[in-house]
Design an enzyme around this catalytic site. Structure first.
Site, PDB file in Angstrom:
ATOM      1  N   GLU A   4       0.863  -1.104   0.058  1.00 46.06           N
ATOM      2  CA  GLU A   4      -0.056  -0.190  -0.055  1.00 46.06           C
ATOM      3  C   GLU A   4       1.025   1.203   0.012  1.00 46.06           C
ATOM      4  O   GLU A   4       0.457   2.280  -0.670  1.00 46.06           O
ATOM      5  CB  GLU A   4      -1.016   0.019   1.241  1.00 46.06           C
ATOM      6  CG  GLU A   4      -1.778   0.842   1.187  1.00 46.06           C
ATOM      7  CD  GLU A   4      -2.968   0.820   2.243  1.00 46.06           C
ATOM      8  OE1 GLU A   4      -3.720   1.592   2.845  1.00 46.06           O
ATOM      9  OE2 GLU A   4      -3.524  -0.307   2.322  1.00 46.06           O
ATOM     10  N   TYR A  59      -1.586  -2.488  13.765  1.00 46.35           N
ATOM     11  CA  TYR A  59      -2.416  -1.993  12.833  1.00 46.35           C
ATOM     12  C   TYR A  59      -3.484  -1.074  13.517  1.00 46.35           C
ATOM     13  O   TYR A  59      -4.345  -1.308  14.286  1.00 46.35           O
ATOM     14  CB  TYR A  59      -3.211  -2.905  11.938  1.00 46.35           C
ATOM     15  CG  TYR A  59      -4.042  -2.182  10.856  1.00 46.35           C
ATOM     16  CD1 TYR A  59      -3.395  -1.236   9.932  1.00 46.35           C
ATOM     17  CD2 TYR A  59      -5.407  -2.242  10.628  1.00 46.35           C
ATOM     18  CE1 TYR A  59      -3.961  -0.686   8.759  1.00 46.35           C
ATOM     19  CE2 TYR A  59      -5.983  -1.599   9.582  1.00 46.35           C
ATOM     20  CZ  TYR A  59      -5.268  -0.763   8.590  1.00 46.35           C
ATOM     21  OH  TYR A  59      -5.996  -0.049   7.609  1.00 46.35           O
ATOM     22  N   ASP A  64      -3.075  -3.359   3.564  1.00 40.32           N
ATOM     23  CA  ASP A  64      -3.584  -3.161   4.730  1.00 40.32           C
ATOM     24  C   ASP A  64      -4.893  -4.120   4.696  1.00 40.32           C
ATOM     25  O   ASP A  64      -5.773  -3.856   3.751  1.00 40.32           O
ATOM     26  CB  ASP A  64      -4.143  -1.989   5.250  1.00 40.32           C
ATOM     27  CG  ASP A  64      -2.838  -1.036   5.718  1.00 40.32           C
ATOM     28  OD1 ASP A  64      -1.672  -1.619   5.756  1.00 40.32           O
ATOM     29  OD2 ASP A  64      -3.080   0.435   5.794  1.00 40.32           O
TER      30      ASP A  64
END
Length: 721
Positions: free
Chosen positions: A9, A318, A111
């Site tokens: 990403e 995360y 993600d």
């Protein structure tokens, strides 16, 4: 030789993934100005290539020069085709496209959430020409997690999550572009101009804030009276209130006051109660944002940005998670041992590691994709002051969830004065337990009362009647409205902070204790009258529930999108039929808002100093008394300039904020120069006195050069005349 292409990403994530998976050296490949990474693993050649967020965005299929609505014919286009502000993404687009040609296998390592899944899916179908790819799933960018994610990658993409993401993007685009155009064109129809916006979540959120404004405005205070007794015991004061607390009848309060005046105060009883204060639960994103705002004043958007930067350095897990659970499979003991090697947390970790079992607390919220936010145990290398604070908060919260319940003691002293009872109440922490792990963030009221005995007479210092009024509801802070949005299921954990930021940027709301501006109020009243569905919490919640059902594989995207189109068409028809009425309703407040946005303050000649643009588009500050007055000041040529409601401490002009993409806003006074952290000028006057330029001034004064040249030309022409 064909290779496996891993799509990442962001550039920082790509580098970490390559370093984690490489069995030998990591070779940098530079294509179109972008670094990708070639590695080998288990005899396979692998290239890890970064995107930079979304390389494709939804856009109107046939966009002409003139705005119209409704718009339902949309397509995914490269982000760089979406205006000059997105040109920076082109090199990542070109690099990914070139690398895709030599690949025979693809893996998504974006993600593991709705946005990450959509980013990878669009790259795969539009640049790689396939929808077949493996899916890595991880919650940290640590070496162990990344190797495990690669070894156990799903053989196919997470299509239910992709479908939910595509649906959300489509609905948000439909509602955003159509409603924003409808409002803006309504204003233009009566001669006004300002880009106005609303959306599927933005509208209901603004409605909640406006309803609070109305509650405050409609509030009528009710008077009440309290009787306060202040006693002395040695050097200690004991403040007690009459047991009735609030008296709604003035005569009754004064009668009791007269009855007690001059009479002795005798201790009639002492009550003590102990209770347990449980440790806090692990951080989900919303709780982290609220706690960060409470302790540091960081906005939700700022907290998310900082947390993302810590995640990309493999320091925390995360951050975009709804979970309040830390499963044992994370290796909690190992994380604590690694944290113990960090000087600030060594002693605290050793105390926790001595426990026989490690069982963290847990909340009610779950997230199937990611656990609660936790530190990885990796040692930070170089953090700025903002990152240090948030990292410390996350580590301390993680440690505290392993602590034992604290013991708190409440104490009540009952004092008799001529038959009337007064209560003094105190509270203290007897055994801090988990609080020691969460300092300095465990903030609880501590009011220790002196030790007294039943029958003891206390010296009366004063007996006062307090004249008070009931107070209106408090305005929402950013942390408060975030909590309310979550309670009402408005937006997602990842989008709520951005919605608030948009409301500020559109000048619909202002201040830390949020007030709705006249413009924001005008937009809401127009929508309430002509398009109440736009601000309906229930309608927004219903579509969000539908997207959850899509993610569960129980509904199809087309069904939800068609239902949304049908609802939106009805709304837009009603707005179009009342276009001029809506425009007239908005016009006055738009004009007033424009004045607030552009007025810097009073010129020395008595007229107003306002932001203007030259024929070439350069911004500067000029006097409304021109041509009689030629007072001018330069402004930066880059970034978004916003006039704040705070004034320069030196000259009294309104301070200007300058915000550039990817950078924190900075402040300046157009007359006195840049402002430091204490909002004091560090510009031209102070520089001359010190004989040297400040670092901030050296770094950013180049922003003024185009405007300075323009103003010099104007002054030269004036002098020539």
């Amino acid at each position: 030789m064909p290779y496996t292409l891993i799509i990442s990403e962001k550039p920082s994530a790509a580098k970490r993934i390559a370093s984690a998976l490489a069995e030998d050296k990591v070779e940098e490949i530079r294509k179109n100005g972008v670094n990708s990474f070639k590695i080998s693993r288990a005899g396979k050649e692998i290239v890890v290539a970064p995107a930079v967020g979304h390389l494709f965005v939804l856009s109107e299929k046939k966009s002409g020069g003139k705005w119209t609505y409704p718009v339902f014919d949309v397509e995914w286009k490269p982000t760089f085709e979406n205006g000059n502000h997105a040109l920076w993404s082109k090199k990542y687009f070109d690099s990914m496209k070139a690398l895709a040609k030599g690949a025979n296998e693809f893996i998504s390592s974006c993600d593991y959430d709705i946005e990450g899944s959509v980013i990878a899916f669009n790259i795969l179908r539009f640049l790689c020409g396939t929808e077949k790819a493996k899916r890595m799933k991880f919650s940290t960018l640590t070496t162990g997690d990344l190797i495990d994610a690669y070894n156990h990658a799903s053989p196919k993409l997470d299509f239910p999550q992709i479908e939910a993401g595509l649906t959300r993007h489509t609905l948000d685009f439909y509602w955003g572009i159509n409603l924003s155009r409808a409002l803006t064109l309504s204003l233009e129809s009566v001669g006004g101009y300002k880009t106005l916006s609303t959306g599927r979540v933005q509208g209901p959120t603004l409605e909640i804030l406006e309803n609070r404004e109305r509650e405050i405005e409609a509030f009528k205070p009710t008077p009440f009276w309290q009787i306060q007794l202040t006693c002395l015991l040695g050097k200690n004061s004991i403040i007690a209130m009459h047991k009735e607390d609030k008296f709604w009848e003035k005569d009754k309060a004064y009668a009791i006051h007269d009855k007690c005046k001059g009479k002795p105060a005798i201790v009639k009883g002492v009550e003590r109660k102990r209770h347990k204060q449980d440790p806090p639960i692990p951080f989900d994103l919303t709780t982290l944002q609220r706690e960060s705002y409470r302790n540091f004043g960081y906005s939700p958007k700022m907290t998310l940005d900082i947390a993302q930067s810590l995640y990309e350095q493999a320091l925390i897990s995360y951050p975009r998670t709804s979970s309040q659970e830390l499963p044992a499979k994370l290796g909690l003991k190992g994380i604590l041992k690694n944290l113990a090697n960090q000087l600030d947390y060594g002693e605290l970790c050793e105390r926790i590691l001595k426990k026989k079992t490690l069982v963290p607390t847990k909340g009610n919220k779950k997230d199937p994709a990611h656990p609660a936010i936790y530190p990885t145990g990796h040692r930070p290398k170089k953090l700025n002051s903002y990152q240090k604070k948030l990292y410390d908060l996350i580590v301390k919260r993680f440690l505290s969830v392993f602590g034992e319940p604290a013991i708190r003691e409440s104490m009540k002293i009952i004092i008799d004065v001529n038959g009337e009872k007064f209560h003094a109440e105190g509270i203290r922490t007897v055994e801090p337990k988990w609080m020691e792990f969460y300092m300095p963030y465990a903030k609880y009221k501590e009011l220790v009362l002196p030790q007294v005995k039943e029958g003891q007479e206390l010296d009366v210092k004063s007996l006062d009647i307090l004249d008070k009024e009931t107070q209106p509801p408090r305005r929402f802070t950013q942390a408060g409205i975030l909590k309310e949005m979550e309670a009402e299921s408005l937006g997602t954990k990842a989008t709520r902070a951005g919605i608030l930021e948009t409301l500020y940027d559109r000048d619909y709301i202002q201040d830390k204790e949020i007030t709705v501006t006249k413009l924001g109020q005008s937009v809401i009243t127009a929508l309430e009258k002509y398009a109440p569905e736009v601000i309906s919490i229930e309608l927004t919640r219903e579509f969000d529930r539908d997207m959850d059902v899509i993610e569960e594989g129980k509904k199809k995207r087309d069904d939800i999108v068609n239902a949304a189109k049908k609802a939106l068409e009805k709304i837009l028809t009603n707005i179009k039929n009342n276009q001029k009425d809506i425009g007239k309703h908005l016009l006055k407040d738009v004009i007033e808002q424009h004045k607030l946005e552009t007025t810097i303050g009073k010129c020395k000649c008595g007229h107003e100093l306002v932001i203007r643009r030259s024929r070439k588009g350069a911004r500067f500050v000029g006097c409304t008394g021109y041509p009689k007055c030629h007072e001018t000041f330069s402004l930066p040529h880059f970034g978004m300039v916003k006039v704040l409601r705070e004034k320069c401490k030196k000259c009294g002009l309104f301070v200007v904020s300058v915000k550039s993409r990817g950078k924190r806003p900075w402040k300046l006074c157009v007359r006195c120069g840049f402002l430091n952290n204490k909002d004091e000028p560090t510009g031209s006057d102070s520089v001359k006195k010190k004989g040297a330029k400040s670092k901030l001034l050296k770094k950013t004064e180049k922003a003024f050069k185009p405007a300075d040249k323009l103003l010099k030309k104007k002054k030269t022409k004036k002098q020539a005349k």
